[in-house]
Design a protein around this motif. Structure first.
Motif, PDB file in Angstrom:
ATOM      1  N   LYS A 366       0.861  -1.473  -0.067  1.00  0.00           N
ATOM      2  CA  LYS A 366      -0.176   0.111  -0.004  1.00  0.00           C
ATOM      3  C   LYS A 366       0.677   1.153  -0.065  1.00  0.00           C
ATOM      4  CE  LYS A 366      -1.062  -0.124   5.192  1.00  0.00           C
ATOM      5  NZ  LYS A 366      -1.650  -0.060   5.833  1.00  0.00           N
ATOM      6  N   TRP A 367       2.166   0.885  -0.266  1.00  0.00           N
ATOM      7  CA  TRP A 367       3.155   2.193   0.589  1.00  0.00           C
ATOM      8  C   TRP A 367       3.340   2.437  -1.564  1.00  0.00           C
ATOM      9  CZ3 TRP A 367       3.582  -1.421   3.840  1.00  0.00           C
ATOM     10  CH2 TRP A 367       2.825  -1.172   5.411  1.00  0.00           C
ATOM     11  N   TRP A 393       7.219  -5.549   9.451  1.00  0.00           N
ATOM     12  CA  TRP A 393       6.450  -4.178   9.645  1.00  0.00           C
ATOM     13  C   TRP A 393       6.463  -2.826   8.596  1.00  0.00           C
ATOM     14  CZ3 TRP A 393       9.802  -4.550  12.764  1.00  0.00           C
ATOM     15  CH2 TRP A 393      11.267  -3.722  13.000  1.00  0.00           C
ATOM     16  N   GLY A 394       5.089  -2.393   8.822  1.00  0.00           N
ATOM     17  CA  GLY A 394       5.849  -1.929   7.120  1.00  0.00           C
ATOM     18  C   GLY A 394       6.371  -0.531   7.877  1.00  0.00           C
ATOM     19  N   PRO A 395       6.507   0.701   7.153  1.00  0.00           N
ATOM     20  CA  PRO A 395       7.164   1.967   6.876  1.00  0.00           C
ATOM     21  C   PRO A 395       6.469   2.923   8.324  1.00  0.00           C
ATOM     22  CG  PRO A 395       6.455   2.104   5.212  1.00  0.00           C
ATOM     23  CD  PRO A 395       6.110   0.630   5.704  1.00  0.00           C
ATOM     24  N   ASP A 396       5.082   2.610   8.128  1.00  0.00           N
ATOM     25  CA  ASP A 396       4.494   3.177   9.341  1.00  0.00           C
ATOM     26  C   ASP A 396       4.329   2.763  11.103  1.00  0.00           C
ATOM     27  OD1 ASP A 396       2.987   1.309   8.620  1.00  0.00           O
ATOM     28  OD2 ASP A 396       1.402   2.604   8.561  1.00  0.00           O
ATOM     29  N   SER A 502       9.366   3.840  10.817  1.00  0.00           N
ATOM     30  CA  SER A 502       9.500   3.525  11.596  1.00  0.00           C
ATOM     31  C   SER A 502      10.722   2.114  12.618  1.00  0.00           C
ATOM     32  CB  SER A 502       8.401   3.308  12.669  1.00  0.00           C
ATOM     33  OG  SER A 502       8.286   2.330  13.360  1.00  0.00           O
ATOM     34  N   LEU A 503      11.952   2.902  13.015  1.00  0.00           N
ATOM     35  CA  LEU A 503      12.336   1.425  13.374  1.00  0.00           C
ATOM     36  C   LEU A 503      11.884   0.596  14.938  1.00  0.00           C
ATOM     37  CD1 LEU A 503      16.275   3.575  12.946  1.00  0.00           C
ATOM     38  CD2 LEU A 503      14.041   1.768  11.503  1.00  0.00           C
ATOM     39  N   PRO A 505       8.361  -2.024  15.776  1.00  0.00           N
ATOM     40  CA  PRO A 505       7.068  -2.259  15.291  1.00  0.00           C
ATOM     41  C   PRO A 505       6.444  -1.739  15.737  1.00  0.00           C
ATOM     42  CG  PRO A 505       8.633  -4.132  16.390  1.00  0.00           C
ATOM     43  CD  PRO A 505       9.618  -3.129  16.047  1.00  0.00           C
ATOM     44  N   GLY A 506       4.749  -1.361  15.650  1.00  0.00           N
ATOM     45  CA  GLY A 506       4.222  -0.600  16.719  1.00  0.00           C
ATOM     46  C   GLY A 506       3.686   0.638  16.692  1.00  0.00           C
ATOM     47  N   GLN A 507       4.756   1.274  15.784  1.00  0.00           N
ATOM     48  CA  GLN A 507       4.546   3.021  15.959  1.00  0.00           C
ATOM     49  C   GLN A 507       5.015   3.741  15.095  1.00  0.00           C
ATOM     50  OE1 GLN A 507       7.598   3.908  19.065  1.00  0.00           O
ATOM     51  NE2 GLN A 507       7.340   2.742  20.809  1.00  0.00           N
ATOM     52  N   ASP A 508       4.263   4.676  15.271  1.00  0.00           N
ATOM     53  CA  ASP A 508       4.293   5.317  13.486  1.00  0.00           C
ATOM     54  C   ASP A 508       4.729   6.537  14.300  1.00  0.00           C
ATOM     55  OD1 ASP A 508       4.528   6.989  11.764  1.00  0.00           O
ATOM     56  OD2 ASP A 508       1.336   6.835  11.711  1.00  0.00           O
TER      57      ASP A 508
END
Length: 521
Positions: A366-367, A393-396, A502-503, A505-508
């Motif tokens: 989606k990115w 995880w994704g970049p967000d 985000s380096l 996971p789980g944090q934007d």
């Protein structure tokens, strides 16, 4: 004799011949299968493949210990006294010793009942090394390696010879008929005294090392046991590796074929593997009833847990072809520690078939953005290195439901930094001349080191339609920005910026994508 009687007689003879041929065929392949015994008679294909793989793997691991040498000073690296490769011709075995301990993952015996020798070649000497020989990497500058090469050679048992040639920075192996004659080593250095010195460790050097090493209290607690999924998978693989080679040749033989070549490679997290086989069959009976067949076969191999592994023939991920089922069809379960009860086989096979997808598919990201030059760029995800057993995880910071690929460790862990895998994909437009040439440039903010290695799927096959790299950051860092420059043909690079990746996971961290016209000059 009446015509009907003649007809009955001819039919009877044909049926009797067919039955006899069938009985012979069954007896022949069973007898051939029983003859595939390791350590006796001629060296089998699976036996040769297994020991070639194990010996090469140990040599490669030892060569990689160069990474653990000290920091360079005045162009030379410090010697590393902690890691040795030991070749013991009295025990017909070799292993790696690290800080006084034999690494169980890097130990192998040689193929039994063969005559093994170790030869040492330099521009000045030509000798055979008996008994036990210890070797260590001296320094890390290949331009100053001592000009020498070693040849480990096994002969006999109808194999002609197996040979392994290696130095501190190169290796090779093969087999052939007749006697193996090691080649003299040509020097690339001006003078031997410009080099580090021989890799051979003298007895006095080794005793000095042992005396200087801190003595271990036998009552002190040992090293913490690694109970991670990765460590458990690796332990399970070491149990199955030799039986798997043996079982593959047995299954091929039972199907009425001979094994000509075999390569087995585990995946990066040791939860799966793949095998490339070359099989062949020939003979009068086979030609009459089944036809001759020869070709390459690809096996997917999966770990089901409880020391049980599953192997099945499948299309090759690059070649894509697969032999017809009426020619050969391989599917089997194997457990080295105990037989698998027949009552469990049906359920285990159903489970195994569910976890073997037809192909490794990377889900659409989606990115994804399109650049003005017609190229499209999509960020896939990131993960800590090594990625085996870890979540992506994704970049967000949002979790991925799958692993795009699997990676091994680039280096030994360090307390002051972390290494992250980052994966992205670039599609270039077709040019008027039919080409799609171009280039990319990468650069994440705050990176203190970058790494690269082949990108592989869980079976150990290389993935070609994916871009990936490892980047190291200082431990406290929680985000970075990745700049990707993409050129099409001979055009200029156009940058897309993935800002605030985000380096954690789980944090934007405020992730966003900036196209060329949105970026500051």
């Amino acid at each position: 004799m009446e015509k009907k009687t003649w007809a009955k007689l001819i039919i009877t003879i044909i049926l009797t011949g067919a039955i006899a041929a069938g009985i012979y065929r069954q007896w022949f392949w069973k007898a051939d299968d029983a003859g595939h015994t390791w350590g006796a008679g001629s060296l089998t294909t699976s036996e040769r493949a297994y020991y070639t793989n194990r010996i090469n793997a140990i040599i490669e691991t030892w060569q990689h210990s160069r990474r653990n040498t000290g920091s360079p000073e005045k162009g030379r690296f410090e010697d590393s006294y902690g890691t040795y490769m030991v070749i013991d011709l009295d025990k017909n075995a070799m292993w790696i010793e690290d800080n006084g301990q034999i690494q169980s993952d890097n130990y192998t015996e040689f193929a039994a009942k063969m005559n093994w020798g170790l030869f040492h070649k330099t521009p000045q000497t030509d000798s055979e090394l008996p008994g036990q020989t210890r070797l260590r990497i001296r320094g890390g500058n290949s331009g100053q390696d001592y000009p020498e090469k070693f040849y480990l050679v096994g002969a006999g048992r109808g194999a002609g010879h197996l040979y392994f040639e290696f130095s501190a920075t190169s290796r090779g192996s093969g087999s052939g008929s007749g006697r193996f004659l090691p080649q003299s080593r040509q020097s690339s250095a001006a003078e031997p005294n410009d080099s580090y010195g021989s890799l051979i460790v003298s007895d006095s050097e080794y005793e000095q090392y042992r005396r200087s090493s801190p003595s271990r209290d036998p009552n002190a607690p040992g090293e913490p046991v690694d109970s991670s999924p990765f460590a458990q998978n690796k332990a399970a693989w070491r149990k199955i590796e030799m039986p798997l080679y043996q079982q593959i040749e047995k299954e091929v033989s039972s199907a009425g074929f001979s094994l000509r070549d075999l390569t087995v490679q585990p995946g990066p997290d040791f939860s799966a593997a793949h095998a490339d086989l070359t099989v062949h069959t020939e003979g009068v009976l086979r030609g009459i009833f089944g036809g001759n067949f020869g070709g390459n076969i690809y096996l997917k191999i999966d770990y089901l847990g409880d020391d049980i592994w599953y192997a099945k023939i499948a299309p090759h991920p690059q070649r894509g072809t697969m032999p017809r089922r009426d020619k050969i069809d391989l599917e089997f379960l194997i457990r080295p520690t105990a037989p698998i009860p027949d009552s469990q086989r049906v359920a285990l096979l159903e489970k195994a078939r569910m976890i073997q997808p037809d192909a490794a598919v990377i889900a659409p990201s989606k990115w994804k953005v399109a650049l003005p030059n017609g190229a499209t760029v999509e960020f896939i995800g990131l993960c800590e290195n090594p990625s085996a057993g870890e979540k992506w995880w994704g970049p967000d910071g949002s979790p991925l439901e799958y692993a795009p690929y699997f990676s091994e460790a680039y280096d030994r862990p360090r307390e002051d930094r972390k290494i992250y895998e980052m994966a992205w994909r670039i599609e270039l437009p077709q040019m008027p001349n039919g080409s799609s040439g171009g280039g990319t440039q990468t650069g994440p903010d705050g990176c203190v080191g970058s790494y690269s290695q082949p990108v592989r799927d869980r079976y150990g096959n290389q993935i070609y339609n994916l871009n990936a790299q490892g980047f190291a950051f200082e431990q406290p860092r929680t985000k970075t920005t990745l700049h990707l420059g993409v050129s099409v043909g001979n055009g200029q690079y156009q940058n897309v910026t993935f800002e605030n990746i985000s380096l954690v996971p789980g944090q934007d961290q405020g992730f966003k994508i900036l196209l060329p016209d949105q970026q500051q000059p």
